[in-house]
Design a protein around this motif. Structure first.
Motif, PDB file in Angstrom:
ATOM      1  N   TYR A  64       2.574  -5.578   9.669  1.00 41.87           N
ATOM      2  CA  TYR A  64       2.463  -4.341   8.901  1.00 41.87           C
ATOM      3  C   TYR A  64       3.806  -3.612   9.022  1.00 41.87           C
ATOM      4  N   VAL A  65       4.464  -3.429   7.896  1.00 36.73           N
ATOM      5  CA  VAL A  65       5.800  -2.830   7.883  1.00 36.73           C
ATOM      6  C   VAL A  65       5.708  -1.476   7.195  1.00 36.73           C
ATOM      7  N   PHE A  66       5.963  -0.412   7.932  1.00 39.22           N
ATOM      8  CA  PHE A  66       5.829   0.955   7.435  1.00 39.22           C
ATOM      9  C   PHE A  66       7.212   1.554   7.149  1.00 39.22           C
ATOM     10  N   VAL A  67       7.388   2.062   5.932  1.00 38.43           N
ATOM     11  CA  VAL A  67       8.645   2.702   5.550  1.00 38.43           C
ATOM     12  C   VAL A  67       8.334   3.992   4.794  1.00 38.43           C
ATOM     13  N   GLU A  68       9.400   4.701   4.365  1.00 41.49           N
ATOM     14  CA  GLU A  68       9.208   5.966   3.669  1.00 41.49           C
ATOM     15  C   GLU A  68       9.882   5.950   2.303  1.00 41.49           C
ATOM     16  N   LYS A  87       3.008  15.064   9.321  1.00 46.40           N
ATOM     17  CA  LYS A  87       2.674  14.399  10.576  1.00 46.40           C
ATOM     18  C   LYS A  87       1.217  13.960  10.647  1.00 46.40           C
ATOM     19  N   TYR A  88       0.339  14.639   9.889  1.00 45.37           N
ATOM     20  CA  TYR A  88      -1.075  14.284   9.911  1.00 45.37           C
ATOM     21  C   TYR A  88      -1.347  12.961   9.179  1.00 45.37           C
ATOM     22  N   LYS A  89      -0.388  12.505   8.382  1.00 44.33           N
ATOM     23  CA  LYS A  89      -0.614  11.287   7.589  1.00 44.33           C
ATOM     24  C   LYS A  89      -0.557  10.023   8.439  1.00 44.33           C
ATOM     25  N   PHE A  90       0.283  10.015   9.472  1.00 44.92           N
ATOM     26  CA  PHE A  90       0.661   8.761  10.125  1.00 44.92           C
ATOM     27  C   PHE A  90      -0.526   7.950  10.632  1.00 44.92           C
ATOM     28  N   ILE A  91      -1.301   8.505  11.542  1.00 45.02           N
ATOM     29  CA  ILE A  91      -2.358   7.703  12.159  1.00 45.02           C
ATOM     30  C   ILE A  91      -3.478   7.425  11.160  1.00 45.02           C
ATOM     31  N   HIS A  92      -3.760   8.374  10.253  1.00 41.86           N
ATOM     32  CA  HIS A  92      -4.748   8.102   9.192  1.00 41.86           C
ATOM     33  C   HIS A  92      -4.271   6.966   8.297  1.00 41.86           C
ATOM     34  N   MET A  93      -2.979   6.953   7.967  1.00 41.95           N
ATOM     35  CA  MET A  93      -2.420   5.896   7.130  1.00 41.95           C
ATOM     36  C   MET A  93      -2.534   4.538   7.819  1.00 41.95           C
ATOM     37  N   LEU A 140       0.863  -1.181   0.000  1.00 40.53           N
ATOM     38  CA  LEU A 140       0.000   0.000   0.000  1.00 40.53           C
ATOM     39  C   LEU A 140       0.900   1.232   0.000  1.00 40.53           C
ATOM     40  N   ILE A 141       0.547   2.220  -0.809  1.00 43.66           N
ATOM     41  CA  ILE A 141       1.299   3.470  -0.862  1.00 43.66           C
ATOM     42  C   ILE A 141       0.362   4.607  -0.468  1.00 43.66           C
ATOM     43  N   PHE A 142       0.826   5.472   0.437  1.00 44.50           N
ATOM     44  CA  PHE A 142       0.037   6.610   0.889  1.00 44.50           C
ATOM     45  C   PHE A 142       0.801   7.908   0.640  1.00 44.50           C
ATOM     46  N   SER A 143       0.059   8.927   0.206  1.00 43.85           N
ATOM     47  CA  SER A 143       0.648  10.234  -0.065  1.00 43.85           C
ATOM     48  C   SER A 143      -0.355  11.296   0.392  1.00 43.85           C
ATOM     49  N   MET A 169      -8.073  -1.836   5.066  1.00 45.23           N
ATOM     50  CA  MET A 169      -7.877  -2.525   3.786  1.00 45.23           C
ATOM     51  C   MET A 169      -7.223  -3.894   3.931  1.00 45.23           C
ATOM     52  N   ARG A 170      -6.426  -4.095   4.979  1.00 44.24           N
ATOM     53  CA  ARG A 170      -5.702  -5.358   5.162  1.00 44.24           C
ATOM     54  C   ARG A 170      -5.842  -5.836   6.612  1.00 44.24           C
ATOM     55  N   PRO A 171      -7.054  -6.102   7.072  1.00 45.36           N
ATOM     56  CA  PRO A 171      -7.235  -6.469   8.491  1.00 45.36           C
ATOM     57  C   PRO A 171      -6.650  -7.822   8.855  1.00 45.36           C
TER      58      PRO A 171
END
Length: 411
Positions: free
Chosen positions: A125-129, A105-111, A37-40, A118-120
């Motif tokens: 869950y591995v989060f990177v940048e 900073k507003y992205k983190f918890i929403h992401m 998953l990619i978030f922007s 989407m992936r319960p």
């Protein structure tokens, strides 16, 4: 990754998403939309991957009026009018003063919330940048050793204001149990929305996420050095530092470095720090380099440091505790020139490298390549680095790795 129950999440920004393009033919080449998953801050696409707007659920009034969202409004205006969003790029030298940083900073918890929606069923869950690098084989082997039914939050911890949190660029890992503690059906809903106004009082989204997890009884666990905030040129190799441990993440990796590291590690079943040293660093080590900071971070010599020591020793003499070891002539003169700094390193068997600049001499008890240091006014050289290549070669030869040395706690 999907077969191992792992979902990878990349956080990026509309201004930097083009930096991910190199990944399509390299690190993401064998991954599909179900792995990743990619978030922007703008919905778009990258090859086969949909890029989700992490901020789509933020209160509309906040997005329309809050100064922190000024860049978000600009991004959407540029997109609607067909302008080049990359024109909104900011100089990295501005650091935390970048408007994009204030929005980020507003992205983190929403992401995190959207990811769980989407992936319960994922185990991990591995989060990177954008500028993180992940060694997939090591990641899968590492997480296979851990229990996803326990509430686990792993990262490279940073301490700020008494709160430990996992540094976002180094990557952080949440187990399914941790996600359920935070966002599961037994928890109050609307976590991300409840944090939108709270976020004002926090510097960073990764810190806010750690607080949110702590409020649910989940604390960060240090996963270093496998999750790491540096890259091959700035890793600290040697005694008590990095060598036989497996590499899982790296940070600050530039697009051309992504390609080089991928071409190297894709041919290997496992990658350890020593592998990266021998392939990328050893061929570049020379006796000395001008306009270069090798990031030596051990003993420091300067006129100021000498004064502090002499004041300390004078105080001890007055208290009849004169058992201190006085500086040698070589140590006293080390900060005066690059050549003197080299002599100070030679005089200490544990010294592998040294750097001279800003009227200081710094010795390194480990070894790094380091980074370019621009000359000063009039092209005046300000930083000059040296390595004791004989000691480094001797140490690396005497310390072969039989294979990855996993920390005891991971298995």
């Amino acid at each position: 990754l999907r077969s191992s129950g792992i979902t990878l999440i990349i956080k990026t920004g509309a201004q930097e998403v083009s930096h991910l393009s190199i990944r399509i033919g390299t690190t993401l080449r064998y991954l599909g939309p179900l792995d990743l998953l990619i978030f922007s801050d703008l919905q778009s696409s990258l090859g086969p991957f949909l890029i989700h707007d992490a901020l789509r659920n933020v209160d509309q009034a906040l997005k329309e009026t809050d100064p922190d969202f000024a860049i978000y409004r600009d991004i959407w205006r540029y997109q609607r009018t067909g302008q080049d969003i990359s024109d909104l790029n900011e100089e990295r030298a501005k650091g935390d003063n970048r408007v994009g940083w204030k929005l980020d900073k507003y992205k983190f918890i929403h992401m995190v919330e959207q990811t769980f929606e989407m992936r319960p069923g994922s185990k991990w869950y591995v989060f990177v940048e954008t500028d993180s690098y992940v060694v997939w084989s090591n990641l899968a082997e590492w997480l296979e050793r851990l229990d996803s039914t326990k509430p686990i939050y792993l990262g490279a911890p940073v301490m700020l204001g008494g709160q430990a949190f996992a540094h976002g660029g180094s990557g952080y890992v949440l187990s399914n149990a941790a996600m359920n503690k935070l966002l599961g059906p037994d928890q109050p809903q609307g976590l991300a929305a409840s944090w939108d106004k709270r976020m004002k009082s926090h510097c960073c989204g990764d810190l806010a996420l750690a607080i949110a997890l702590k409020e649910k009884g989940v604390d960060v666990q240090g996963a270093g050095p496998m999750l790491h905030g540096e890259k091959p040129a700035t890793f600290s190799y040697g005694p008590g530092e990095l060598w036989c441990q497996p590499v899982v993440t790296m940070h600050h990796v530039l697009p051309h470095e992504v390609s080089a590291i991928w071409r190297f590690e894709r041919r290997r079943e496992e990658t350890i720090f020593a592998d990266l040293y021998f392939h990328f660093i050893e061929p570049l080590l020379v006796d000395e380099r001008e306009n270069w900071d090798n990031l030596a971070h051990g003993t420091t010599y300067s006129a100021e440091e000498t004064r502090k020591l002499e004041d300390k020793w004078a105080e001890e003499d007055r208290k009849d505790r004169a058992d201190h070891k006085k500086q040698t002539g070589v140590e006293k003169a080390a900060h005066l020139s690059f050549e003197n700094c080299a002599k100070a390193c030679t005089a200490k068997p544990e010294c592998f490298q040294y750097v001279h600049g800003d009227a200081k001499c710094k010795l390194g008890h480990s070894f790094r390549l380091g980074k370019y240091a621009a000359p000063g006014n009039g092209d005046r050289m300000e930083w000059r680095s040296g390595w004791n290549s004989t000691r480094i070669r001797t140490w690396t030869k005497e310390n072969p790795c039989a294979g990855p040395k996993w920390p005891d706690w991971v298995g």
